[in-house]
Design a protein around this motif. Structure first.
Motif, PDB file in Angstrom:
ATOM      1  N   GLN A 333       0.835  -1.194   0.000  1.00  0.00           N
ATOM      2  CA  GLN A 333       0.000   0.000   0.000  1.00  0.00           C
ATOM      3  C   GLN A 333       0.876   1.253   0.000  1.00  0.00           C
ATOM      4  O   GLN A 333       1.865   1.317   0.736  1.00  0.00           O
ATOM      5  CB  GLN A 333      -0.915   0.001   1.228  1.00  0.00           C
ATOM      6  N   ASP A 573     -10.233  -1.778  -4.819  1.00  0.00           N
ATOM      7  CA  ASP A 573     -11.416  -1.574  -3.987  1.00  0.00           C
ATOM      8  C   ASP A 573     -12.296  -0.424  -4.483  1.00  0.00           C
ATOM      9  O   ASP A 573     -13.433  -0.287  -4.066  1.00  0.00           O
ATOM     10  CB  ASP A 573     -11.007  -1.326  -2.541  1.00  0.00           C
ATOM     11  N   LYS A 574     -11.776   0.396  -5.396  1.00  0.00           N
ATOM     12  CA  LYS A 574     -12.568   1.477  -5.984  1.00  0.00           C
ATOM     13  C   LYS A 574     -13.024   1.130  -7.398  1.00  0.00           C
ATOM     14  O   LYS A 574     -14.149   1.426  -7.791  1.00  0.00           O
ATOM     15  CB  LYS A 574     -11.752   2.775  -6.014  1.00  0.00           C
ATOM     16  N   GLY A 604      -3.115  -4.636   1.922  1.00  0.00           N
ATOM     17  CA  GLY A 604      -4.469  -4.121   1.713  1.00  0.00           C
ATOM     18  C   GLY A 604      -5.524  -5.206   1.859  1.00  0.00           C
ATOM     19  O   GLY A 604      -5.251  -6.400   1.793  1.00  0.00           O
ATOM     20  N   THR A 605      -6.750  -4.776   2.091  1.00  0.00           N
ATOM     21  CA  THR A 605      -7.870  -5.707   2.244  1.00  0.00           C
ATOM     22  C   THR A 605      -8.951  -5.302   1.258  1.00  0.00           C
ATOM     23  O   THR A 605      -9.915  -4.631   1.613  1.00  0.00           O
ATOM     24  CB  THR A 605      -8.402  -5.672   3.679  1.00  0.00           C
ATOM     25  N   THR A 606      -8.774  -5.714   0.022  1.00  0.00           N
ATOM     26  CA  THR A 606      -9.686  -5.324  -1.049  1.00  0.00           C
ATOM     27  C   THR A 606     -11.112  -5.786  -0.771  1.00  0.00           C
ATOM     28  O   THR A 606     -12.067  -5.031  -0.951  1.00  0.00           O
ATOM     29  CB  THR A 606      -9.202  -5.905  -2.398  1.00  0.00           C
ATOM     30  N   ASP A 608     -12.797  -6.503   2.036  1.00  0.00           N
ATOM     31  CA  ASP A 608     -13.522  -5.760   3.075  1.00  0.00           C
ATOM     32  C   ASP A 608     -13.942  -4.375   2.597  1.00  0.00           C
ATOM     33  O   ASP A 608     -15.006  -3.869   2.950  1.00  0.00           O
ATOM     34  CB  ASP A 608     -12.652  -5.617   4.330  1.00  0.00           C
ATOM     35  N   LYS A 609     -13.104  -3.751   1.790  1.00  0.00           N
ATOM     36  CA  LYS A 609     -13.401  -2.399   1.342  1.00  0.00           C
ATOM     37  C   LYS A 609     -14.490  -2.353   0.281  1.00  0.00           C
ATOM     38  O   LYS A 609     -15.319  -1.454   0.272  1.00  0.00           O
ATOM     39  CB  LYS A 609     -12.125  -1.739   0.807  1.00  0.00           C
ATOM     40  N   LYS A 613     -19.511  -1.470  -1.202  1.00  0.00           N
ATOM     41  CA  LYS A 613     -19.669  -0.520  -2.306  1.00  0.00           C
ATOM     42  C   LYS A 613     -20.422  -1.105  -3.493  1.00  0.00           C
ATOM     43  O   LYS A 613     -20.676  -0.402  -4.467  1.00  0.00           O
ATOM     44  CB  LYS A 613     -18.286  -0.036  -2.775  1.00  0.00           C
TER      45      LYS A 613
END
Length: 623
Positions: A333, A573-574, A604-606, A608-609, A613
């Motif tokens: 990250q 994650d976005k 990172g924790t893709t 969970d993020k 969404k």
């Protein structure tokens, strides 16, 4: 193979520009991010020391360094434009893992030395403007860790605009400083004639070269030029090379003006008035007002210093990420990477200031630049070999005279560094009561690095060049399929990352949809380049990932499945939620890597993020 700066790879389009001027403007930008490294606080310290001790005498070193920098940066840009690889990636694909680990270690030392200069520069600037103690200023610099993360989310053009604004502040500040100082023009021109008054001048000259031609800039430039999307034909590549040379020439000459202005300012104020030992930036600031008789001179000096430190810290972060991803194929990250780099610089700065006091910051700054100079050969020599290789450069290799000039520059820098190392070791031995420890530690280390340098120099002359760079990509396409399932879903999205978790994710998706469903394989390119430049990036990793996605599609289609692919750019994650929410999917299937705790913090924790969404069910598969 990952794309360099994947987040922003090919995110700035240069195509469909109607006028030649607009096309040139589309290419302008990367060299300005590079140029800030040529005017960082480390340069200030060496220029002030050179000007106060030797007057205008060392101006020729700055001019020579600028010419060296322009040639080397053009080689770096050529490597990135033609091969779509940055210097770290090219090295990893050429040398053995053992050699690459050493080169990576040396590159990280250079990044830390550069960051040390930026930390000290920012702290000194805050001290001069607001009276903040240096140690507190050093600790505050941790906060600018998050500036890059903010800028990178705003897009590459906005980041470039921010950097150019800071460069403009520095430039205008020194225009006024020159007006206040009124230097002797005849002595300025005399200073362009090469001369070295004594041994101390050699040390300062080497530190000026180290501060000007910075190794991390060679890694950075070869990556940043890949942020421009252009026609990959022969004519298109030639045009990109030409426009990037224009970009580099303008930007680096601006950097030369700033460096020359600092040295001239020191010569016209301190040296002229007998202040020969002004190596500390704080002393320079203190003497400016009484010597020039203008209260704005020290204020502009401090503002320019803060602008230089802040702009340099942004580009230093990008370079650090490029080096880690390129040499190790390791992506962590950005904020973690930035904090690690910053702490490596802050800890020695705090310790030295705490133990020896604030008066040693100038010496520490100059020492950091000497370290950069010592590392230069390990970046320059591989670069020259790469851009000289006809097969790897696909006909865009450098010509005979450019090659000769490049090797002369490399030989000059390495020779100066060799003399410096020899003199330092000899001095330590003479000063030591028991030099045995030097013979057992320092001398073998010096010979080890000398051997590595000779290995890098001569290996390509005795090893036949491969037709192309090796691809050390970890991607694995050996998948096994199962066709049993309940067949309840009709439109299924599958996130793939070309790792071992893909097999479990794809097979579980087949169990949900069978042969009747439509499958969309989603892969996100997540290098720094892709994060900043988005879909306009076109580097090596994007090209490889496009091919791998297509191979997945062909493989699965042959098994009787209906498959489409979609490539995204940026933070998974976005970007994954954006793709999923824009499509008409019934479910998203993702495989996990199985790491938890500390690894989640680093990598990172893709899952969970993104699960909050998306508007459809998420099916998580443990490999």
């Amino acid at each position: 193979m990952g794309k360099s700066l994947e987040e922003v790879h090919e995110s700035v389009s240069t195509q469909n520009k109607k006028s030649g001027f607009r096309k040139i403007l589309a290419f302008l930008g990367p060299a300005y991010l590079i140029s800030v490294g040529y005017m960082d606080p480390g340069n200030w310290a060496t220029d002030l020391a050179g000007g106060s001790q030797f007057g205008y005498t060392l101006l020729w070193v700055l001019l020579m360094s600028n010419i060296m920098a322009l040639l080397l940066q053009s080689l770096s840009a050529r490597l990135g434009i033609v091969t779509q690889r940055d210097l770290a990636q090219a090295s990893r694909e050429t040398y053995s893992p053992f050699v690459n680990y050493i080169l990576y270690f040396l590159a990280e030392i250079a990044i830390a030395a550069c960051d040390l200069a930026e930390v000290l520069g920012m702290a000194i600037g805050l001290n001069l403007l607001f009276g903040l103690p240096l140690i507190e200023g050093v600790l505050i610099t941790v906060l600018d860790t998050f500036l890059l993360l903010f800028l990178i989310n705003k897009g590459m053009r906005k980041m470039e605009a921010f950097i150019i604004a800071l460069v403009a502040i520095i430039g205008f500040s020194f225009v006024f400083e020159m007006i206040f100082a009124q230097p002797e023009v005849d002595k300025v021109f005399a200073g362009l004639i090469p001369s070295l008054p004594n041994e101390a001048a050699l040390y300062i000259a080497i530190s000026i070269i180290g501060a000007t031609v910075m190794p991390h800039n060679l890694y950075l430039h070869s990556s940043l030029v890949q942020t421009r999307k252009f026609d990959r034909s022969k004519a298109g590549i030639k045009q990109a090379l030409k426009y990037n040379l224009i970009d580099s020439t303008i930007a680096l000459n601006l950097a030369f003006f700033v460096n020359a202005a600092i040295l001239i300012l020191a010569a016209a104020t301190f040296h002229k008035n007998g202040y020969f030992e002004v190596a500390e930036i704080q002393d320079a600031h203190q003497f400016l007002e009484p010597l020039l008789g203008n209260k704005w001179a020290p204020i502009l000096f401090a503002v320019a210093l803060i602008a230089a430190g802040q702009s340099s810290t942004v580009t230093g972060t990008l370079a650090g990420q490029i080096i880690m991803e390129g040499y190790l194929n390791l992506r962590i990250q950005p904020w973690v990477r930035r904090i690690i780099t910053r702490l490596i610089a802050i800890v020695p700065a705090v310790l030295v200031i705490w133990i020896y006091g604030e008066s040693v910051t100038g010496k520490l700054l100059i020492f950091s630049q000497v370290i950069l100079s010592l590392q230069l050969g390990f970046a320059i020599i591989p670069l020259i070999h790469f851009v000289s290789d006809k097969t790897k450069m696909n006909g865009f290799h450098i010509g005979k005279w450019t090659k000769i000039a490049s090797w002369i520059i490399a030989a000059t820098i390495v020779s100066l560094n060799a003399k410096l190392v020899y003199d330092e070791i000899t001095g330590w031995m003479e000063a030591s009561e028991n030099p045995t420890w030097i013979w057992l530690t320092v001398v073998p280390t010096a010979f080890g690095f000398l051997f590595l340098l000779l290995f890098i120099v001569f290996k390509p002359f005795f090893t036949k060049s491969k037709t192309e760079f090796q691809n050390h990509s970890p991607h694995n396409l050996a998948l096994k399929f199962s066709k049993t399932g309940t067949y309840s879903k009709k439109n299924i999205a599958i996130s793939v990352d070309f790792s071992s978790s893909d097999e479990a994710a794809i097979n579980n998706a087949f169990e949900l949809g069978g042969n009747e469903a439509k499958y969309t394989l989603i892969h996100i390119v997540e290098t720094v380049g892709a994060m900043v430049y988005g879909e306009n990036i076109k580097d090596h990793e994007t090209t490889i990932d496009e091919k791998l996605l297509e191979e997945y599609k062909i493989m699965l289609t042959q098994e009787g499945y209906k498959v489409e692919t979609q490539l995204g750019f940026g933070a998974p994650d976005k970007v994954i939620p954006a793709i999923v929410n824009a499509g008409n999917f019934d479910i998203l299937v993702m495989g996990t890597h199985g790491h938890t705790g500390f690894k989640d913090l680093i990598f990172g924790t893709t899952v969970d993020k993104l699960r909050h969404k998306i508007s459809i069910p998420l099916f998580i598969v443990n490999k």
